[in-house]
Design an enzyme around this catalytic site. Structure first.
Site, PDB file in Angstrom:
ATOM      1  CG  PHE A 130      -1.758   1.087   1.546  1.00 48.02           C
ATOM      2  CD1 PHE A 130      -2.999   1.179   0.942  1.00 48.02           C
ATOM      3  CD2 PHE A 130      -1.399   2.065   2.460  1.00 48.02           C
ATOM      4  CE1 PHE A 130      -3.868   2.228   1.244  1.00 48.02           C
ATOM      5  CE2 PHE A 130      -2.257   3.115   2.766  1.00 48.02           C
ATOM      6  CZ  PHE A 130      -3.491   3.198   2.156  1.00 48.02           C
ATOM      7  CB  SER A 133       3.692   7.444   3.634  1.00 51.40           C
ATOM      8  OG  SER A 133       2.674   7.007   4.481  1.00 51.40           O
ATOM      9  CD  GLU A 134       4.053  11.605  -2.220  1.00 51.17           C
ATOM     10  OE1 GLU A 134       4.447  12.792  -2.195  1.00 51.17           O
ATOM     11  OE2 GLU A 134       3.265  11.168  -3.062  1.00 51.17           O
ATOM     12  NE  ARG A 273      15.986 -13.039  39.067  1.00 56.82           N
ATOM     13  CZ  ARG A 273      17.255 -13.405  39.162  1.00 56.82           C
ATOM     14  NH1 ARG A 273      17.586 -14.697  39.062  1.00 56.82           N
ATOM     15  NH2 ARG A 273      18.193 -12.506  39.343  1.00 56.82           N
ATOM     16  CD  GLU A 368      -2.876   0.767   9.079  1.00 58.44           C
ATOM     17  OE1 GLU A 368      -4.095   0.792   9.317  1.00 58.44           O
ATOM     18  OE2 GLU A 368      -2.261  -0.247   8.758  1.00 58.44           O
TER      19      GLU A 368
HETATM   20  C1  LIG Z   1       7.208   0.751  10.222  1.00 59.63           C
HETATM   21  C2  LIG Z   1       6.379   1.617   9.349  1.00 59.63           C
HETATM   22  C3  LIG Z   1       5.649   1.055   8.310  1.00 59.63           C
HETATM   23  C4  LIG Z   1       4.900   1.879   7.453  1.00 59.63           C
HETATM   24  N1  LIG Z   1       4.236   1.310   6.400  1.00 59.63           N
HETATM   25  C5  LIG Z   1       3.577   2.121   5.515  1.00 59.63           C
HETATM   26  C6  LIG Z   1       2.969   1.567   4.337  1.00 59.63           C
HETATM   27  O1  LIG Z   1       2.968   0.354   4.118  1.00 59.63           O
HETATM   28  N2  LIG Z   1       2.389   2.423   3.457  1.00 59.63           N
HETATM   29  C7  LIG Z   1       2.348   3.771   3.658  1.00 59.63           C
HETATM   30  O2  LIG Z   1       1.811   4.471   2.816  1.00 59.63           O
HETATM   31  N3  LIG Z   1       2.929   4.329   4.756  1.00 59.63           N
HETATM   32  C8  LIG Z   1       3.538   3.537   5.693  1.00 59.63           C
HETATM   33  N4  LIG Z   1       4.138   4.077   6.810  1.00 59.63           N
HETATM   34  C9  LIG Z   1       4.131   5.524   6.967  1.00 59.63           C
HETATM   35  C10 LIG Z   1       3.291   6.009   8.117  1.00 59.63           C
HETATM   36  O3  LIG Z   1       1.942   5.964   7.803  1.00 59.63           O
HETATM   37  C11 LIG Z   1       3.794   7.430   8.465  1.00 59.63           C
HETATM   38  O4  LIG Z   1       5.057   7.258   9.088  1.00 59.63           O
HETATM   39  C12 LIG Z   1       2.845   8.142   9.386  1.00 59.63           C
HETATM   40  O5  LIG Z   1       1.693   8.529   8.683  1.00 59.63           O
HETATM   41  C13 LIG Z   1       3.488   9.396   9.995  1.00 59.63           C
HETATM   42  O6  LIG Z   1       4.056  10.199   9.006  1.00 59.63           O
HETATM   43  P1  LIG Z   1       5.565  10.729   9.167  1.00 59.63           P
HETATM   44  O7  LIG Z   1       6.429   9.568   9.470  1.00 59.63           O
HETATM   45  O8  LIG Z   1       5.868  11.550   7.989  1.00 59.63           O
HETATM   46  O9  LIG Z   1       5.508  11.615  10.478  1.00 59.63           O
HETATM   47  P2  LIG Z   1       5.020  13.134  10.543  1.00 59.63           P
HETATM   48  O10 LIG Z   1       3.811  13.320   9.728  1.00 59.63           O
HETATM   49  O11 LIG Z   1       6.205  13.996  10.325  1.00 59.63           O
HETATM   50  O12 LIG Z   1       4.594  13.216  12.075  1.00 59.63           O
HETATM   51  C14 LIG Z   1       5.581  13.173  13.108  1.00 59.63           C
HETATM   52  C15 LIG Z   1       4.865  13.199  14.432  1.00 59.63           C
HETATM   53  O13 LIG Z   1       4.137  14.391  14.558  1.00 59.63           O
HETATM   54  C16 LIG Z   1       3.048  14.177  15.425  1.00 59.63           C
HETATM   55  N5  LIG Z   1       1.858  14.738  14.802  1.00 59.63           N
HETATM   56  C17 LIG Z   1       1.336  14.461  13.595  1.00 59.63           C
HETATM   57  N6  LIG Z   1       0.247  15.211  13.355  1.00 59.63           N
HETATM   58  C18 LIG Z   1       0.100  16.016  14.439  1.00 59.63           C
HETATM   59  C19 LIG Z   1      -0.816  17.024  14.800  1.00 59.63           C
HETATM   60  N7  LIG Z   1      -1.829  17.371  13.979  1.00 59.63           N
HETATM   61  N8  LIG Z   1      -0.667  17.658  15.997  1.00 59.63           N
HETATM   62  C20 LIG Z   1       0.342  17.312  16.834  1.00 59.63           C
HETATM   63  N9  LIG Z   1       1.240  16.360  16.552  1.00 59.63           N
HETATM   64  C21 LIG Z   1       1.124  15.711  15.375  1.00 59.63           C
HETATM   65  C22 LIG Z   1       2.938  12.675  15.675  1.00 59.63           C
HETATM   66  O14 LIG Z   1       3.481  12.365  16.948  1.00 59.63           O
HETATM   67  C23 LIG Z   1       3.818  12.095  14.608  1.00 59.63           C
HETATM   68  O15 LIG Z   1       4.389  10.870  14.975  1.00 59.63           O
HETATM   69  C24 LIG Z   1       4.861   3.275   7.685  1.00 59.63           C
HETATM   70  C25 LIG Z   1       5.576   3.808   8.749  1.00 59.63           C
HETATM   71  C26 LIG Z   1       6.327   3.015   9.568  1.00 59.63           C
HETATM   72  C27 LIG Z   1       7.085   3.641  10.706  1.00 59.63           C
END
Ligand SMILES: Cc1cc2nc3c(=O)[nH]c(=O)nc-3n(C[C@H](O)[C@H](O)[C@H](O)COP(=O)(O)OP(=O)(O)OC[C@H]3O[C@@H](n4cnc5c(N)ncnc54)[C@H](O)[C@@H]3O)c2cc1C
Length: 388
Positions: A130, A133-134, A273, A368
Site C-alpha cells: 500500500f 506516504s511520502e 524468578r 496508520e
Molecule cells: C514501520 C512503518 C511502516 C509503514 N508502512 C507504511 C505503508 O505500508 N504504506 C504507507 O503508505 N505508509 C507507511 N508508513 C508511513 C506512516 O503511515 C507514516 O510514518 C505516518 O503517517 C506518519 O508520518 P511521518 O512519518 O511523515 O511523520 P510526521 O507526519 O512527520 O509526524 C511526526 C509526528 O508528529 C506528530 N503529529 C502528527 N500530526 C500532528 C498534529 N496534527 N498535531 C500534533 N502532533 C502531530 C505525531 O506524533 C507524529 O508521529 C509506515 C511507517 C512506519 C514507521
C-alpha cells in the site's frame, strides 16, 4: 497461555471463537521459528504458509475471488492479527499487509482488477503493498506530490513514496498519485502497479528497529494503462481512507496481541524468578504492576472488539476505531515496558521475547495515523456531535 476469557464476550460469535482457537493451534505448530534473520525470505515464506492454510482469505473481500466473506469481517481480522501478533510479529505483519495492500482492490477495484489480483493475494501467491506516504506527506497525507499524468490511454507516474511496507518483495503495489482534478485531498487517484513495471524501482531499502521489508519507491516516467486506475479519477483519497478505515481497528488488535504476550512473559518470569527468599510475584509492587498490565489489556480489548463489532454491524466507527487504536497501542507500549522491567537485565537481551516486543510495538503508535492524529479524530467527532 494468554487469557482467552474475552472470546466469550458478546461482541463475538461462535464462528469467531472457532477461528481464534484454530488459528492459535496452527500458530503453535507453524510459527515457533518465524523470527529468522532474513526478513525478506521469512516474509515470503510466511505469506505462502498463511495463504496455503487459508488464513489470508480473511484479508480480502469477495468469495468469488478467494475471500472468506463478501465483505471483510473486522472481528475476524482482529482476532487473526491479535493471535498472530501474540505468536510472531512478522506473521502479523505478513497477514496485515496482504489485507492493507489489496484493500483498495477489494473495496473499489473493477471486476477485472479483482479477478487478476485477489485470488493470488488470498492464496499467498502474490504479495501486496500500500503506497500512500511520502517524505513530505505522512500525517498530512493529502499533501502528497507523486503525480500521474494522463497520456492517451495511459498514465505516466513520476515521484516517490516512502515507508512502504513490503517494498522490495511485493508483486503488486497500490500507488496513490495526484491526477490534478483538484488540490489537496481531491485530485488523487489510485493505481495498480505490478513490480517490474518499467520506470518503477526500489530507490532504497529502509532498516527499522523491528525489521520487516520496508522501502522508498521511485517512479520515473512509469507508464501504466488507464485500466490500472482503481475507481474514478479523483477518488483515490477516499479509497485510501476507506482502506485504512477497515484496517485501523486491526492495528489495535495487533497491539493487543503483543501486550498479551508481554503479560504472559511477565507472569512467567514473576512466578519463577527467585529473590529475597521467595519469587518476584510475592511482592506487592510486582502484583500492582501485573494488575495494571492486565487492566490495561482488558480496557484496550473492550475498545477494540467494540469497534470491530460496530463496524461489522455496518455502522460508522470513526471515533471508536480511533479510540481503540490510541488506547491499545499506547497501552501495549506500557504493558511491554512493564514486562521488560520484570525480566530485569534479561529483558533487554537481543531476541528475548520481551526485547523483541519492545521494538515491535513502537511503530504501531506512528503508522496508520499517529496517536496525536487519533486524538484529533476523536475530538473532531465529539465537537461535531456538540455543534449538531
Ligand atoms: C514501520 C512503518 C511502516 C509503514 N508502512 C507504511 C505503508 O505500508 N504504506 C504507507 O503508505 N505508509 C507507511 N508508513 C508511513 C506512516 O503511515 C507514516 O510514518 C505516518 O503517517 C506518519 O508520518 P511521518 O512519518 O511523515 O511523520 P510526521 O507526519 O512527520 O509526524 C511526526 C509526528 O508528529 C506528530 N503529529 C502528527 N500530526 C500532528 C498534529 N496534527 N498535531 C500534533 N502532533 C502531530 C505525531 O506524533 C507524529 O508521529 C509506515 C511507517 C512506519 C514507521
Amino acid at each position: 497461555m494468554a487469557d482467552t476469557a474475552y472470546l466469550d464476550w458478546p461482541f463475538l460469535e461462535d464462528r469467531h471463537r472457532q477461528l481464534a482457537r484454530e488459528l492459535d493451534r496452527w500458530a503453535q505448530v507453524n510459527l515457533a521459528h518465524a523470527h529468522g534473520p532474513d526478513v525478506d525470505a521469512e516474509c515470503r515464506a510466511l505469506v505462502r504458509s498463511l495463504g496455503a492454510a487459508g488464513w489470508l482469505r480473511h484479508a480480502v473481500g469477495g468469495t468469488s475471488h478467494g475471500g472468506a466473506a463478501e465483505v471483510i469481517d473486522t472481528r475476524s481480522i482482529c482476532l487473526i492479527r491479535e493471535t498472530l501478533a501474540r505468536h510472531a510479529g512478522l506473521a502479523d505483519f505478513a497477514f496485515a499487509m496482504q489485507g492493507l495492500g489489496s484493500g483498495a482492490i477489494s473495496l473499489a477495484g473493477s471486476a477485472e482488477q479483482r479477478a487478476a489480483w485477489l485470488p493470488k493475494v488470498a492464496a499467498g501467491e502474490a504479495i501486496s503493498a500500500f503506497a500512500l506516504s511520502e517524505s513530505e506527506a505522512g500525517s498530512d497525507v493529502a499533501a502528497l506530490a507523486c503525480a500521474a499524468r494522463a497520456d492517451g490511454d495511459h498514465y505516466v507516474i513520476d515521484g516517490e513514496k516512502t515507508w512502504i511496507s513490503n517494498g522490495g518483495i511485493a508483486d503488486v503495489y497500490v500507488v496513490f498519485a495526484r491526477t490534478g482534478e483538484a488540490p489537496g485531498a481531491r485530485g488523487i487517484s489510485a493505481f495498480i502497479v505490478p513490480a517490474g513495471t518499467p520506470g518503477f524501482e526500489i530507490a532504497e531499502r529502509i532498516d527499522v528497529i523491528a525489521p520487516h521489508p520496508l522501502a522508498r519507491l521511485r517512479f520515473t516516467a512509469c507508464r501504466v494503462p488507464a485500466s490500472a486506475r482503481i475507481g474514478a479519477p479523483d477518488e483515490g483519497f477516499k479509497v485510501a481512507m476507506r482502506t485504512l478505515d477497515v484496517f485501523r481497528t486491526s492495528v489495535a488488535a495487533a497491539a493487543l496481541g503483543f501486550a498479551r504476550r508481554a503479560l504472559d512473559e511477565g507472569l512467567q518470569r514473576a512466578t519463577t524468578r527467585r529473590m529475597f527468599g521467595g519469587v518476584l510475584a510475592d511482592f506487592q509492587l510486582t502484583q500492582a504492576r501485573l494488575a495494571q498490565m492486565a487492566t490495561t489489556i482488558d480496557s484496550a480489548a473492550l475498545l477494540t472488539y467494540r469497534a470491530a463489532w460496530q463496524r461489522d454491524q455496518g455502522r460508522n466507527v470513526t471515533r471508536e476505531a480511533a479510540m481503540a487504536k490510541m488506547v491499545a497501542t499506547e497501552g501495549a507500549q506500557q504493558v511491554i515496558d512493564a514486562a521488560v522491567q520484570l525480566w530485569g537485565g534479561l529483558g533487554v537481551v537481543s531476541e528475548q521475547p520481551v526485547e523483541r516486543l519492545y521494538r515491535e510495538i513502537r511503530s504501531l503508535r506512528i503508522y496508520e495515523g499517529a496517536t496525536e492524529v487519533q486524538q484529533l479524530i476523536i475530538a473532531r467527532e465529539l465537537l461535531k456531535e456538540v455543534s449538531a
